[in-house]
Design a protein around this motif. Structure first.
Motif, PDB file in Angstrom:
ATOM      1  N   LYS A   1     -45.042 -67.391  -1.862  1.00  5.59           N
ATOM      2  CA  LYS A   1     -45.676 -68.678  -1.591  1.00  5.59           C
ATOM      3  C   LYS A   1     -47.031 -68.729  -2.284  1.00  5.59           C
ATOM      4  CE  LYS A   1     -43.928 -71.133   0.885  1.00  5.59           C
ATOM      5  NZ  LYS A   1     -42.873 -72.136   0.593  1.00  5.59           N
ATOM      6  N   ARG A   2     -47.531 -69.920  -2.459  1.00  6.69           N
ATOM      7  CA  ARG A   2     -48.829 -70.076  -3.127  1.00  6.69           C
ATOM      8  C   ARG A   2     -49.938 -69.440  -2.295  1.00  6.69           C
ATOM      9  NH1 ARG A   2     -50.056 -75.985  -5.303  1.00  6.69           N
ATOM     10  NH2 ARG A   2     -51.850 -74.794  -6.043  1.00  6.69           N
ATOM     11  N   GLN A   3     -49.850 -69.592  -0.967  1.00  7.45           N
ATOM     12  CA  GLN A   3     -50.846 -68.982  -0.083  1.00  7.45           C
ATOM     13  C   GLN A   3     -50.164 -67.914   0.752  1.00  7.45           C
ATOM     14  OE1 GLN A   3     -53.072 -71.727   2.377  1.00  7.45           O
ATOM     15  NE2 GLN A   3     -53.846 -70.089   3.701  1.00  7.45           N
ATOM     16  N   MET A   4     -50.660 -66.681   0.650  1.00  4.55           N
ATOM     17  CA  MET A   4     -50.052 -65.576   1.386  1.00  4.55           C
ATOM     18  C   MET A   4     -51.040 -64.428   1.493  1.00  4.55           C
ATOM     19  SD  MET A   4     -47.313 -64.709  -1.649  1.00  4.55           S
ATOM     20  CE  MET A   4     -46.732 -63.148  -1.053  1.00  4.55           C
ATOM     21  N   GLY A   5     -50.689 -63.427   2.294  1.00  5.10           N
ATOM     22  CA  GLY A   5     -51.564 -62.285   2.513  1.00  5.10           C
ATOM     23  C   GLY A   5     -51.485 -61.274   1.387  1.00  5.10           C
ATOM     24  N   ILE A   6     -51.977 -60.064   1.657  1.00  9.52           N
ATOM     25  CA  ILE A   6     -52.083 -59.079   0.583  1.00  9.52           C
ATOM     26  C   ILE A   6     -50.752 -58.383   0.289  1.00  9.52           C
ATOM     27  CG2 ILE A   6     -54.530 -58.657   0.985  1.00  9.52           C
ATOM     28  CD1 ILE A   6     -53.772 -56.122   2.483  1.00  9.52           C
ATOM     29  N   SER A   7     -49.841 -58.318   1.271  1.00  6.37           N
ATOM     30  CA  SER A   7     -48.555 -57.663   1.067  1.00  6.37           C
ATOM     31  C   SER A   7     -47.500 -58.712   0.766  1.00  6.37           C
ATOM     32  CB  SER A   7     -48.157 -56.851   2.311  1.00  6.37           C
ATOM     33  OG  SER A   7     -46.910 -56.236   2.125  1.00  6.37           O
ATOM     34  N   GLY A   8     -47.018 -58.693  -0.468  1.00  3.09           N
ATOM     35  CA  GLY A   8     -46.052 -59.702  -0.875  1.00  3.09           C
ATOM     36  C   GLY A   8     -44.746 -59.137  -1.383  1.00  3.09           C
ATOM     37  N   ASP A   9     -44.474 -57.850  -1.126  1.00  2.00           N
ATOM     38  CA  ASP A   9     -43.249 -57.238  -1.649  1.00  2.00           C
ATOM     39  C   ASP A   9     -42.404 -56.576  -0.567  1.00  2.00           C
ATOM     40  OD1 ASP A   9     -44.887 -55.081  -1.082  1.00  2.00           O
ATOM     41  OD2 ASP A   9     -44.414 -53.988  -2.923  1.00  2.00           O
ATOM     42  N   THR A  10     -42.562 -57.015   0.693  1.00  6.23           N
ATOM     43  CA  THR A  10     -41.823 -56.400   1.795  1.00  6.23           C
ATOM     44  C   THR A  10     -40.440 -57.041   1.903  1.00  6.23           C
ATOM     45  OG1 THR A  10     -43.917 -56.038   2.960  1.00  6.23           O
ATOM     46  CG2 THR A  10     -41.907 -55.742   4.227  1.00  6.23           C
ATOM     47  N   VAL A  11     -39.517 -56.533   1.112  1.00  5.41           N
ATOM     48  CA  VAL A  11     -38.135 -57.011   1.115  1.00  5.41           C
ATOM     49  C   VAL A  11     -37.386 -56.285   2.226  1.00  5.41           C
ATOM     50  CG1 VAL A  11     -35.989 -57.174  -0.202  1.00  5.41           C
ATOM     51  CG2 VAL A  11     -38.202 -57.481  -1.356  1.00  5.41           C
ATOM     52  N   ILE A  12     -36.844 -57.026   3.183  1.00  7.70           N
ATOM     53  CA  ILE A  12     -36.121 -56.372   4.274  1.00  7.70           C
ATOM     54  C   ILE A  12     -34.612 -56.460   4.096  1.00  7.70           C
ATOM     55  CG2 ILE A  12     -38.040 -56.787   5.864  1.00  7.70           C
ATOM     56  CD1 ILE A  12     -36.269 -58.876   7.254  1.00  7.70           C
ATOM     57  N   TRP A  13     -34.160 -57.254   3.101  1.00 10.16           N
ATOM     58  CA  TRP A  13     -32.724 -57.316   2.814  1.00 10.16           C
ATOM     59  C   TRP A  13     -32.529 -58.039   1.496  1.00 10.16           C
ATOM     60  CZ3 TRP A  13     -28.768 -61.107   2.459  1.00 10.16           C
ATOM     61  CH2 TRP A  13     -27.460 -60.601   2.515  1.00 10.16           C
ATOM     62  N   THR A  14     -31.532 -57.574   0.732  1.00  8.76           N
ATOM     63  CA  THR A  14     -31.164 -58.214  -0.527  1.00  8.76           C
ATOM     64  C   THR A  14     -29.685 -58.526  -0.497  1.00  8.76           C
ATOM     65  OG1 THR A  14     -32.843 -56.920  -1.715  1.00  8.76           O
ATOM     66  CG2 THR A  14     -31.129 -57.979  -3.043  1.00  8.76           C
ATOM     67  N   SER A  15     -29.308 -59.746  -0.812  1.00  7.33           N
ATOM     68  CA  SER A  15     -27.891 -60.104  -0.807  1.00  7.33           C
ATOM     69  C   SER A  15     -27.171 -59.322  -1.907  1.00  7.33           C
ATOM     70  CB  SER A  15     -27.705 -61.607  -1.000  1.00  7.33           C
ATOM     71  OG  SER A  15     -28.177 -62.020  -2.265  1.00  7.33           O
ATOM     72  N   PRO A  16     -25.995 -58.781  -1.632  1.00  5.08           N
ATOM     73  CA  PRO A  16     -25.279 -57.977  -2.628  1.00  5.08           C
ATOM     74  C   PRO A  16     -24.993 -58.721  -3.921  1.00  5.08           C
ATOM     75  CG  PRO A  16     -24.317 -57.651  -0.452  1.00  5.08           C
ATOM     76  CD  PRO A  16     -25.289 -58.781  -0.324  1.00  5.08           C
ATOM     77  N   ASP A  17     -24.838 -60.052  -3.856  1.00  2.00           N
ATOM     78  CA  ASP A  17     -24.563 -60.820  -5.071  1.00  2.00           C
ATOM     79  C   ASP A  17     -25.828 -61.189  -5.839  1.00  2.00           C
ATOM     80  OD1 ASP A  17     -25.657 -62.749  -3.418  1.00  2.00           O
ATOM     81  OD2 ASP A  17     -23.869 -64.021  -3.375  1.00  2.00           O
TER      82      ASP A  17
ATOM     83  N   TYR B   1     -30.292 -64.018  -3.202  1.00  2.00           N
ATOM     84  CA  TYR B   1     -31.542 -64.203  -2.468  1.00  2.00           C
ATOM     85  C   TYR B   1     -31.958 -62.919  -1.768  1.00  2.00           C
ATOM     86  CZ  TYR B   1     -28.744 -64.652   1.829  1.00  2.00           C
ATOM     87  OH  TYR B   1     -27.892 -64.423   2.884  1.00  2.00           O
ATOM     88  N   VAL B   2     -33.204 -62.912  -1.295  1.00  2.00           N
ATOM     89  CA  VAL B   2     -33.731 -61.806  -0.507  1.00  2.00           C
ATOM     90  C   VAL B   2     -34.321 -62.353   0.782  1.00  2.00           C
ATOM     91  CG1 VAL B   2     -34.256 -60.349  -2.503  1.00  2.00           C
ATOM     92  CG2 VAL B   2     -36.017 -61.912  -1.621  1.00  2.00           C
ATOM     93  N   LEU B   3     -34.477 -61.482   1.765  1.00  2.00           N
ATOM     94  CA  LEU B   3     -35.295 -61.777   2.941  1.00  2.00           C
ATOM     95  C   LEU B   3     -36.621 -61.066   2.735  1.00  2.00           C
ATOM     96  CD1 LEU B   3     -32.803 -61.415   5.947  1.00  2.00           C
ATOM     97  CD2 LEU B   3     -33.462 -63.486   4.693  1.00  2.00           C
ATOM     98  N   LEU B   4     -37.702 -61.838   2.768  1.00  2.00           N
ATOM     99  CA  LEU B   4     -39.030 -61.345   2.436  1.00  2.00           C
ATOM    100  C   LEU B   4     -39.987 -61.608   3.594  1.00  2.00           C
ATOM    101  CD1 LEU B   4     -40.692 -60.149   0.025  1.00  2.00           C
ATOM    102  CD2 LEU B   4     -41.168 -62.504  -0.669  1.00  2.00           C
ATOM    103  N   ALA B   5     -40.628 -60.565   4.097  1.00  2.00           N
ATOM    104  CA  ALA B   5     -41.619 -60.713   5.168  1.00  2.00           C
ATOM    105  C   ALA B   5     -42.970 -61.029   4.544  1.00  2.00           C
ATOM    106  CB  ALA B   5     -41.691 -59.436   6.000  1.00  2.00           C
ATOM    107  N   LEU B   6     -43.531 -62.192   4.897  1.00  2.00           N
ATOM    108  CA  LEU B   6     -44.759 -62.674   4.271  1.00  2.00           C
ATOM    109  C   LEU B   6     -45.793 -63.100   5.303  1.00  2.00           C
ATOM    110  CD1 LEU B   6     -43.422 -65.006   1.428  1.00  2.00           C
ATOM    111  CD2 LEU B   6     -44.322 -62.693   1.174  1.00  2.00           C
ATOM    112  N   GLN B   7     -47.043 -62.692   5.077  1.00  2.00           N
ATOM    113  CA  GLN B   7     -48.165 -63.213   5.867  1.00  2.00           C
ATOM    114  C   GLN B   7     -48.633 -64.538   5.269  1.00  2.00           C
ATOM    115  OE1 GLN B   7     -50.245 -59.279   5.053  1.00  2.00           O
ATOM    116  NE2 GLN B   7     -51.318 -59.982   6.899  1.00  2.00           N
ATOM    117  N   ARG B   8     -49.104 -65.422   6.137  1.00  2.00           N
ATOM    118  CA  ARG B   8     -49.709 -66.669   5.663  1.00  2.00           C
ATOM    119  C   ARG B   8     -51.073 -66.404   5.038  1.00  2.00           C
ATOM    120  NH1 ARG B   8     -49.781 -68.858  10.126  1.00  2.00           N
ATOM    121  NH2 ARG B   8     -51.972 -68.627  10.660  1.00  2.00           N
TER     122      ARG B   8
END
Length: 375
Positions: free
Chosen positions: A132-148, A151-158
């Motif tokens: 996102k344009r506005q987010m915290g310092i950690s922007g690479d916390t991928v908790i899941w990646t679709s096998p195909d 998309y990914v599930l990404l944990a992001l701070q505002r």
């Protein structure tokens, strides 16, 4: 790159008669390794085979630049290269499906290390930001990646002080505009876990008292519920270092410290917080990494004693590594990555007097091809 060997094939005749053994003699003293070798940066690292076994991605240092090279796994020729921007430091990379590579880059902002996630799309050769344009310092916390690789599930701070929410981010270049929040932020919950089907199932709350509180749901439709707390003096023993949740089940796996003080892989019921059987433990050593396939079958575990070691539960990979070690007697042989179906594997061959070389094993041909040396 200093050396790329693409045509040298070492045929390993696994069913041939045993080779004649040389008569033992006094061991030759290995040459002294120059001191400069210990200060050099390895030329390559992190080679990973794509899930379908047709490509290999690896990091390479060339002319003061860091690149991610994409190689054809059959010809061992480089097909594409992604040059890492000078203002960024490569943290990690991994395949997302067979045509995309996730890339984490870091930079410094005052006293903070800031990480951001990008995706490199092989067909279009586009390198785009995931976030996102506005987010915290950690922007690479991928908790899941679709096998195909869609998309990914990404944990992001505002921002720097807020707890993270979980976003479903498409990898087609539209993430900033079309990402969808799938799990809102929750007070004091700083860590989220998804099951292997891509459903957010558990969060860990870090309380000001120093305790941990676990929030859990059995199905994606349920609300999160508190399932237990861990006292401050028990954190080292109870904090989950690795979590695998099975879709539609409360059963899973966890890396957890044992009574002997070392980390082992255990079965775990997340609904009842009940520890099950110990799946694997290495006496005197911590298990550091665990690899499961897309069907949640245990493939391997890794640990380190005098060197990095892998214990294979996949019988084919286990047999290949044993045969290669026998054929390359006197060397340390380790399968470092493999295709989902085991069709190709990267193999690291080294020794205490040899910095090492990367090979590629073709299962269909039973052949080992010399690829790239470490320096």
């Amino acid at each position: 790159m200093k050396r790329l060997v693409s045509g040298l094939i070492l045929a390993l005749l696994f069913i041939a008669a045993p080779m004649a053994q040389a008569q033992p003699g006094p061991a030759a003293r290995p040459p002294i390794i120059p001191a400069k070798a210990f200060a050099d940066t390895p030329q390559i690292g992190g080679a990973v085979v794509s899930p379908d076994g047709k490509q290999i991605a690896l990091r390479a240092n060339a002319e003061d630049k860091t690149i991610i090279g994409i190689f054809d796994a059959a010809s061992l020729q480089m097909r594409q290269r992604l040059e890492i921007p000078k203002e960024g430091t490569l943290e990690w990379f991994q395949w997302a499906g067979n045509s995309r590579v996730l890339v984490s880059l870091s930079s410094r902002a005052f006293v903070y290390k800031v990480t951001r996630l990008y995706v490199y799309d092989l067909p279009s050769q586009a390198f785009t930001f995931i976030g996102k344009r506005q987010m915290g310092i950690s922007g690479d916390t991928v908790i899941w990646t679709s096998p195909d690789g869609q998309y990914v599930l990404l944990a992001l701070q505002r921002d720097l002080f807020s707890t993270p929410a979980v976003w479903r981010m498409p990898l087609d270049g539209s993430a900033s505009a079309s990402g969808v929040e799938v799990q809102p932020a929750k007070d004091d919950v700083w860590q989220w876990f998804a099951d292997s089907g891509g459903n957010v199932r558990m969060g860990v709350e870090f309380q000001t008292s120093g305790k941990l509180k676990f929030w859990y749901r059995s199905t994606p439709q349920e609300q999160l519920r508190a399932i237990g707390k861990v006292e401050k003096d028990k954190l080292d023993d109870a904090f989950p270092q690795f979590v695998v949740l099975e879709p539609g089940s409360d059963q899973g796996f966890m890396l957890r410290k044992q009574e002997d003080g070392f980390v082992a892989l255990q079965r775990f019921n997340y609904a009842t917080m009940t520890v099950g059987e110990t799946v694997h433990a290495v006496p005197g050593h911590d298990i550091e990494d665990v690899n499961f396939d897309s069907s949640n079958h245990l493939v391997s575990i890794s640990y380190t004693d005098d060197r990095q070691r892998t214990v294979w539960f996949d019988k084919t990979a286990q047999a290949v590594e044993q045969r290669l070690a026998k054929a390359l007697a006197g060397k340390d042989v380790r399968i470092s990555s493999r295709a989902e179906d085991g069709s190709r594997m990267t193999v690291w061959v080294s020794h205490e007097d040899d910095p090492g070389q990367l090979y590629v094993y073709d299962a269909a041909k039973g052949q080992l091809a010399a690829f790239i040396s470490a320096y």
